[in-house]
Structures are given as C-alpha cells and as structure tokens.
Write a protein that holds these residues in place. Structure first.
Motif, PDB file in Angstrom:
ATOM      1  N   ALA A   2      -8.953  33.779  19.266  1.00  0.00           N
ATOM      2  CA  ALA A   2      -8.021  33.354  18.226  1.00  0.00           C
ATOM      3  C   ALA A   2      -8.013  31.830  18.115  1.00  0.00           C
ATOM      4  O   ALA A   2      -7.654  31.135  19.058  1.00  0.00           O
ATOM      5  N   GLU A   3      -8.422  31.347  16.983  1.00  0.00           N
ATOM      6  CA  GLU A   3      -8.492  29.895  16.787  1.00  0.00           C
ATOM      7  C   GLU A   3      -7.124  29.221  16.820  1.00  0.00           C
ATOM      8  O   GLU A   3      -7.008  28.129  17.366  1.00  0.00           O
ATOM      9  N   PRO A   4      -6.056  29.822  16.245  1.00  0.00           N
ATOM     10  CA  PRO A   4      -4.757  29.151  16.349  1.00  0.00           C
ATOM     11  C   PRO A   4      -4.317  28.964  17.805  1.00  0.00           C
ATOM     12  O   PRO A   4      -3.837  27.898  18.175  1.00  0.00           O
ATOM     13  N   ALA A   5      -4.508  29.987  18.634  1.00  0.00           N
ATOM     14  CA  ALA A   5      -4.134  29.880  20.047  1.00  0.00           C
ATOM     15  C   ALA A   5      -4.972  28.800  20.733  1.00  0.00           C
ATOM     16  O   ALA A   5      -4.462  28.031  21.552  1.00  0.00           O
ATOM     17  N   ARG A   6      -6.230  28.734  20.403  1.00  0.00           N
ATOM     18  CA  ARG A   6      -7.121  27.746  21.010  1.00  0.00           C
ATOM     19  C   ARG A   6      -6.680  26.330  20.644  1.00  0.00           C
ATOM     20  O   ARG A   6      -6.612  25.445  21.501  1.00  0.00           O
ATOM     21  N   ALA A   7      -6.369  26.122  19.382  1.00  0.00           N
ATOM     22  CA  ALA A   7      -5.936  24.796  18.933  1.00  0.00           C
ATOM     23  C   ALA A   7      -4.618  24.393  19.587  1.00  0.00           C
ATOM     24  O   ALA A   7      -4.460  23.244  20.038  1.00  0.00           O
ATOM     25  N   VAL A   8      -3.679  25.325  19.673  1.00  0.00           N
ATOM     26  CA  VAL A   8      -2.389  25.035  20.300  1.00  0.00           C
ATOM     27  C   VAL A   8      -2.586  24.745  21.786  1.00  0.00           C
ATOM     28  O   VAL A   8      -1.986  23.821  22.340  1.00  0.00           O
ATOM     29  N   ALA A   9      -3.445  25.520  22.446  1.00  0.00           N
ATOM     30  CA  ALA A   9      -3.703  25.313  23.872  1.00  0.00           C
ATOM     31  C   ALA A   9      -4.368  23.962  24.118  1.00  0.00           C
ATOM     32  O   ALA A   9      -4.010  23.254  25.070  1.00  0.00           O
ATOM     33  N   LEU A  10      -5.319  23.598  23.282  1.00  0.00           N
ATOM     34  CA  LEU A  10      -5.972  22.288  23.438  1.00  0.00           C
ATOM     35  C   LEU A  10      -4.962  21.147  23.284  1.00  0.00           C
ATOM     36  O   LEU A  10      -4.985  20.184  24.049  1.00  0.00           O
ATOM     37  N   ALA A  11      -4.079  21.275  22.314  1.00  0.00           N
ATOM     38  CA  ALA A  11      -3.049  20.248  22.114  1.00  0.00           C
ATOM     39  C   ALA A  11      -2.106  20.198  23.315  1.00  0.00           C
ATOM     40  O   ALA A  11      -1.718  19.109  23.771  1.00  0.00           O
ATOM     41  N   ALA A  12      -1.754  21.365  23.851  1.00  0.00           N
ATOM     42  CA  ALA A  12      -0.862  21.419  25.012  1.00  0.00           C
ATOM     43  C   ALA A  12      -1.520  20.780  26.231  1.00  0.00           C
ATOM     44  O   ALA A  12      -0.862  20.061  26.995  1.00  0.00           O
ATOM     45  N   LEU A  13      -2.805  21.018  26.421  1.00  0.00           N
ATOM     46  CA  LEU A  13      -3.505  20.413  27.550  1.00  0.00           C
ATOM     47  C   LEU A  13      -3.648  18.901  27.381  1.00  0.00           C
ATOM     48  O   LEU A  13      -3.600  18.156  28.362  1.00  0.00           O
ATOM     49  N   THR A  14      -3.783  18.451  26.150  1.00  0.00           N
ATOM     50  CA  THR A  14      -3.795  17.011  25.882  1.00  0.00           C
ATOM     51  C   THR A  14      -2.466  16.398  26.303  1.00  0.00           C
ATOM     52  O   THR A  14      -2.430  15.342  26.947  1.00  0.00           O
ATOM     53  N   ASP A  27     -12.698  16.018  29.759  1.00  0.00           N
ATOM     54  CA  ASP A  27     -14.039  16.586  29.931  1.00  0.00           C
ATOM     55  C   ASP A  27     -14.026  18.094  30.158  1.00  0.00           C
ATOM     56  O   ASP A  27     -14.992  18.776  29.824  1.00  0.00           O
ATOM     57  N   ASP A  28     -12.952  18.614  30.756  1.00  0.00           N
ATOM     58  CA  ASP A  28     -12.879  20.040  31.093  1.00  0.00           C
ATOM     59  C   ASP A  28     -11.949  20.836  30.187  1.00  0.00           C
ATOM     60  O   ASP A  28     -11.833  22.043  30.334  1.00  0.00           O
ATOM     61  N   ARG A  29     -11.284  20.176  29.275  1.00  0.00           N
ATOM     62  CA  ARG A  29     -10.224  20.804  28.489  1.00  0.00           C
ATOM     63  C   ARG A  29     -10.704  22.028  27.717  1.00  0.00           C
ATOM     64  O   ARG A  29     -10.084  23.096  27.792  1.00  0.00           O
ATOM     65  N   GLU A  30     -11.785  21.909  26.984  1.00  0.00           N
ATOM     66  CA  GLU A  30     -12.252  23.041  26.178  1.00  0.00           C
ATOM     67  C   GLU A  30     -12.682  24.205  27.058  1.00  0.00           C
ATOM     68  O   GLU A  30     -12.407  25.368  26.748  1.00  0.00           O
ATOM     69  N   VAL A  33      -9.559  25.999  28.365  1.00  0.00           N
ATOM     70  CA  VAL A  33      -8.935  26.818  27.332  1.00  0.00           C
ATOM     71  C   VAL A  33      -9.751  28.086  27.085  1.00  0.00           C
ATOM     72  O   VAL A  33      -9.196  29.183  27.008  1.00  0.00           O
ATOM     73  N   ASP A  34     -11.053  27.952  26.994  1.00  0.00           N
ATOM     74  CA  ASP A  34     -11.896  29.128  26.767  1.00  0.00           C
ATOM     75  C   ASP A  34     -11.780  30.128  27.915  1.00  0.00           C
ATOM     76  O   ASP A  34     -11.616  31.334  27.686  1.00  0.00           O
ATOM     77  N   ILE A  35     -11.836  29.634  29.136  1.00  0.00           N
ATOM     78  CA  ILE A  35     -11.701  30.505  30.307  1.00  0.00           C
ATOM     79  C   ILE A  35     -10.308  31.137  30.314  1.00  0.00           C
ATOM     80  O   ILE A  35     -10.156  32.341  30.545  1.00  0.00           O
ATOM     81  N   VAL A  63      -3.758  31.748  36.636  1.00  0.00           N
ATOM     82  CA  VAL A  63      -3.968  30.660  37.597  1.00  0.00           C
ATOM     83  C   VAL A  63      -5.138  31.005  38.505  1.00  0.00           C
ATOM     84  O   VAL A  63      -6.037  30.185  38.724  1.00  0.00           O
ATOM     85  N   ARG A  64      -5.127  32.217  39.005  1.00  0.00           N
ATOM     86  CA  ARG A  64      -6.208  32.641  39.904  1.00  0.00           C
ATOM     87  C   ARG A  64      -7.571  32.542  39.212  1.00  0.00           C
ATOM     88  O   ARG A  64      -8.540  32.051  39.779  1.00  0.00           O
ATOM     89  N   GLY A  65      -7.643  32.999  37.970  1.00  0.00           N
ATOM     90  CA  GLY A  65      -8.898  32.938  37.230  1.00  0.00           C
ATOM     91  C   GLY A  65      -9.365  31.520  36.975  1.00  0.00           C
ATOM     92  O   GLY A  65     -10.554  31.214  37.092  1.00  0.00           O
ATOM     93  N   LEU A  66      -8.427  30.637  36.643  1.00  0.00           N
ATOM     94  CA  LEU A  66      -8.789  29.243  36.401  1.00  0.00           C
ATOM     95  C   LEU A  66      -9.293  28.583  37.679  1.00  0.00           C
ATOM     96  O   LEU A  66     -10.309  27.887  37.675  1.00  0.00           O
ATOM     97  N   VAL A  67      -8.592  28.814  38.777  1.00  0.00           N
ATOM     98  CA  VAL A  67      -8.993  28.226  40.058  1.00  0.00           C
ATOM     99  C   VAL A  67     -10.375  28.727  40.451  1.00  0.00           C
ATOM    100  O   VAL A  67     -11.246  27.942  40.846  1.00  0.00           O
TER     101      VAL A  67
END
Length: 102
Positions: A2-14, A27-30, A33-35, A63-67
C-alpha cells in the motif's frame, strides 16, 4: 504494498530520525519500511493460530522481524531494541492510518 502506508511510514521514520532515533537513518529508511510493511501484512500467515492478535503482539512480532533483518547478531541488540520498538510503532500507525475510512 500500500503506497499510502509506505509514504506515511517513511515520513514517520524521518520524524524519528530528527528526534534522534539511530535506527531510522536515511540510508536504511526505505528498507526498514519495506521490511516492516511486509512483516506486518504477513503476520497471520506466520501465526495462523492467533485469530485476533493484540496490537502489542503484532508490534513485538514486527520488532523481532526488523531486528532479524537488520542486525548481524540480533541476540546482541540490547537497549537498542527500544529504538526498534519506536520504528515498529511508527510503521503500525502508518498501516492503521492508511486503512481508516475518510
């Protein structure tokens, strides 16, 4: 994805990066978000016996998946896990905001 979720998540990580979260580096943000989105949406496939998971259970799983995806030695993350929790909460919130009806 979902592109809206991706855009919101990228902004939140920023925003998290601006607040000092070392995990949300540009460098790792995208990749994060994808993971994270992939992991969030595959929860039921990986946990078929949990029919109505709590938000907390899904965030812990995220969290476990990201780690596991980012860290070379996930068992050594230690206090940095709190930063992964912030990233996971931001991704979960992005998914929730993109699935709400206007």
């Amino acid at each position: 994805m979902a592109e809206p979720a991706r855009a919101v998540a990228l902004a939140a990580l920023t925003d998290l990066w601006d607040q000092g979260c070392p995990i949300a580096a540009p460098d790792d943000r995208e990749r994060l978000v994808d993971i994270g989105l992939r992991r969030w949406h595959s929860f039921h496939r990986r946990h078929p016996r949990i029919h109505q998971p709590s938000h907390e259970a899904r965030v812990r799983d995220l969290v476990r998946g990201l780690v596991e995806a980012v860290e070379a030695e996930p068992q050594l993350v230690g206090p940095l896990a709190k930063d992964y929790e912030c990233v996971a909460e931001a991704i979960a919130a992005a998914v929730a905001s993109s699935t709400r009806e206007p």
